[in-house]
Design an enzyme around this catalytic site. Structure first.
Site, PDB file in Angstrom:
ATOM      1  N   HIS A   1       0.837  -1.206   0.000  1.00 12.53           N
ATOM      2  CA  HIS A   1       0.000   0.000   0.000  1.00 12.53           C
ATOM      3  C   HIS A   1       0.872   1.256   0.000  1.00 12.53           C
ATOM      4  CE1 HIS A   1      -3.338   2.668   1.340  1.00 12.53           C
ATOM      5  NE2 HIS A   1      -2.368   3.268   2.011  1.00 12.53           N
ATOM      6  N   GLU A   2       1.887   1.288   0.865  1.00 10.55           N
ATOM      7  CA  GLU A   2       2.774   2.450   0.920  1.00 10.55           C
ATOM      8  C   GLU A   2       3.568   2.594  -0.378  1.00 10.55           C
ATOM      9  OE1 GLU A   2       2.426   4.566   3.171  1.00 10.55           O
ATOM     10  OE2 GLU A   2       1.165   3.343   4.476  1.00 10.55           O
TER      11      GLU A   2
ATOM     12  N   HIS B   1       1.611   4.472  -2.948  1.00 11.69           N
ATOM     13  CA  HIS B   1       1.723   5.927  -2.855  1.00 11.69           C
ATOM     14  C   HIS B   1       2.964   6.419  -3.603  1.00 11.69           C
ATOM     15  CE1 HIS B   1      -1.619   6.622  -0.232  1.00 11.69           C
ATOM     16  NE2 HIS B   1      -1.138   5.843   0.733  1.00 11.69           N
TER      17      HIS B   1
ATOM     18  N   GLU C   1      -5.845   7.009  -1.215  1.00 13.60           N
ATOM     19  CA  GLU C   1      -5.740   5.823  -0.382  1.00 13.60           C
ATOM     20  C   GLU C   1      -6.419   4.623  -1.041  1.00 13.60           C
ATOM     21  OE1 GLU C   1      -3.923   5.502   2.205  1.00 13.60           O
ATOM     22  OE2 GLU C   1      -3.386   7.622   2.413  1.00 13.60           O
TER      23      GLU C   1
END
Length: 440
Positions: A278-279, A282, A358
């Site tokens: 997930h990070e 980004h 997100e």
């Protein structure tokens, strides 16, 4: 006149606070949609009755505090102006007839110290609230240490901004906002660059991830995503909280992927890899740089609006506010009110953009890992650890949530899994609800 304005401000705030109390505690509804009841997105399937009760109770208190404390700050600043306290601060700070910046700095310190002492009981209450509900594990001495550090770090950065800003207002009354914006760009980038290596370590200890096997898995995942990464950092947050978190901070060669040790202690390797993916989402989708660009444009719009609104307010209500001209340092409380108000009303837009990013990062993590089971259990564990409100009411979501509520995040994972036919058999009920949602 000033007395009447002060009384009116207090009455208006009281009416607002009462209205928000009834909305948060008696009017707002965050019920689970019928199509999702009994699925893995339903908190009743992964939270105990006590966790459900505490989550609802804790969320309501925190939401109420959010909606009443910020307007209370505005009220305090207005009362500082109406009562002439700001003018008194300016008089007490006039310790140098020759150096205006010394006077302005002394004024800021008096104002900052006064408001810090005034809001200290609220900050302690928030700390104690988190402690009572089992979120915070921080000792009071540690809390006070962080509190004092935060005071001086915040005061130092605010001092630089205020001294430069009022110098520009004095030198260029018409174009100060443009000059201030141009200076904001390098200052903001500089602060983001130094925060991971200078500011964050003041509060916690950061060190390379000690689990080298897990680090190898994370770095392999980063390599698969074409992300140049050499280390993953962990931080000893277990001394302060039971909540779970991971994040990306900094820019350039000072950027870091950081895992809280609470996350490491509470989640499986697969769940941690999903969080890391997930990070990485980004990073790959350049959300950090998009955020910097949006921040810079927002500052430009905010400074321009303040340059128009503040002189108008002073011309109309300067007598009641005891402000003669904008360049007087005693006008700072009014400036702070405008900044805070603009940030507050812009929350729905900035939060909407953040929630979109997100969601994109969640989708990227699913594409990279293909692990729906770990994604669902990760979100469930995050909700339990932080006593998160899984499906908040409309105003709470719009003004507070930078991430999609857990109900939406779990359902997004379910829809992705249905689309890619990777959903586990144990989640058939979620699959059915996701298909229903897509049909709608």
């Amino acid at each position: 006149m000033a007395k009447k304005w002060g009384i009116a401000a207090v009455v208006l705030y009281a009416a607002y606070a009462i209205g928000m109390y009834f909305y948060i505690f008696h009017g707002a509804s965050g019920n689970i949609p019928a199509t999702l009841k009994g699925t893995v997105a339903d908190p009743q399937t992964f939270m105990t009755e006590r966790e459900l009760y505490l989550s609802e109770e804790y969320s309501k208190i925190r939401n109420f505090l959010f909606f009443v404390v910020t307007p209370f700050e505005w009220l305090v600043y207005f009362l500082i102006l109406f009562t002439g306290l700001s003018k008194a601060f300016e008089k007490w700070a006039d310790i140098s007839k020759k150096w205006r910046f010394v006077k302005n700095g002394a004024y800021l310190f008096l104002l900052y110290l006064f408001t810090t002492v005034l809001f200290y009981p609220i900050d302690v209450y928030r700390y104690q609230l988190s402690k009572n509900y089992g979120i915070s594990t921080q000792e009071f001495s540690s809390f006070m240490r962080d509190y004092i550090i935060d005071f001086w770090v915040s005061f130092g950065t605010t001092l630089i901004v205020v001294l430069v800003l009022y110098w520009l207002i004095q030198k260029s009354p018409k174009r100060w906002w443009l000059h201030a914006w141009l200076l904001t760009i390098p200052f903001a980038i500089f602060m983001m660059y130094i925060q991971p290596v200078l500011i964050d370590p003041l509060y916690n200890d950061f060190y390379p991830l000690q689990d080298k096997e897990l680090e190898s898995k994370i770095l392999a995942l980063a390599d698969e995503a074409n992300i140049p990464a050499e280390h993953v950092f962990e931080v000893n947050m277990s001394e302060k909280t039971n909540a779970l978190n991971a994040y990306v901070t900094g820019i350039g060669d000072h950027s870091r992927i950081v895992l809280w040790d609470t996350t490491l202690n509470s989640l499986t390797d697969k769940e941690i890899l999903f969080i890391m993916a997930h990070e990485m989402g980004h990073y790959v989708q350049k959300h950090i740089y998009i955020g910097i660009g949006a921040y810079i444009l927002t500052i430009l719009a905010g400074l321009w609006l303040i340059s128009k609104i503040m002189p108008w307010l002073i011309s109309k209500f300067g007598t009641a506010l005891k402000i003669e001209q904008m360049s007087d340092i005693r006008s700072l409380p009014l400036l702070l009110v405008l900044v805070s108000f603009l940030l507050f009303v812009s929350n729905p837009i900035s939060n909407l953009v953040s929630r979109y990013q997100e969601t994109r990062a969640d989708e990227y993590a699913m594409e990279l890992t293909g692990d729906a089971q770990s994604a669902v259990s990760t979100f469930q564990n995050l909700a339990k650890a932080g006593l998160s409100e899984v499906n908040p009411s409309f105003l709470v979501k719009v003004f507070r949530y930078t991430h999609p509520p857990m109900l939406e995040r779990i359902n997004t994972v379910a829809k992705f899994a249905v689309k890619n036919e990777t959903i586990p058999e144990t989640e058939n009920k979620t699959k059915n609800s996701a298909e229903h949602t897509e049909a709608e």
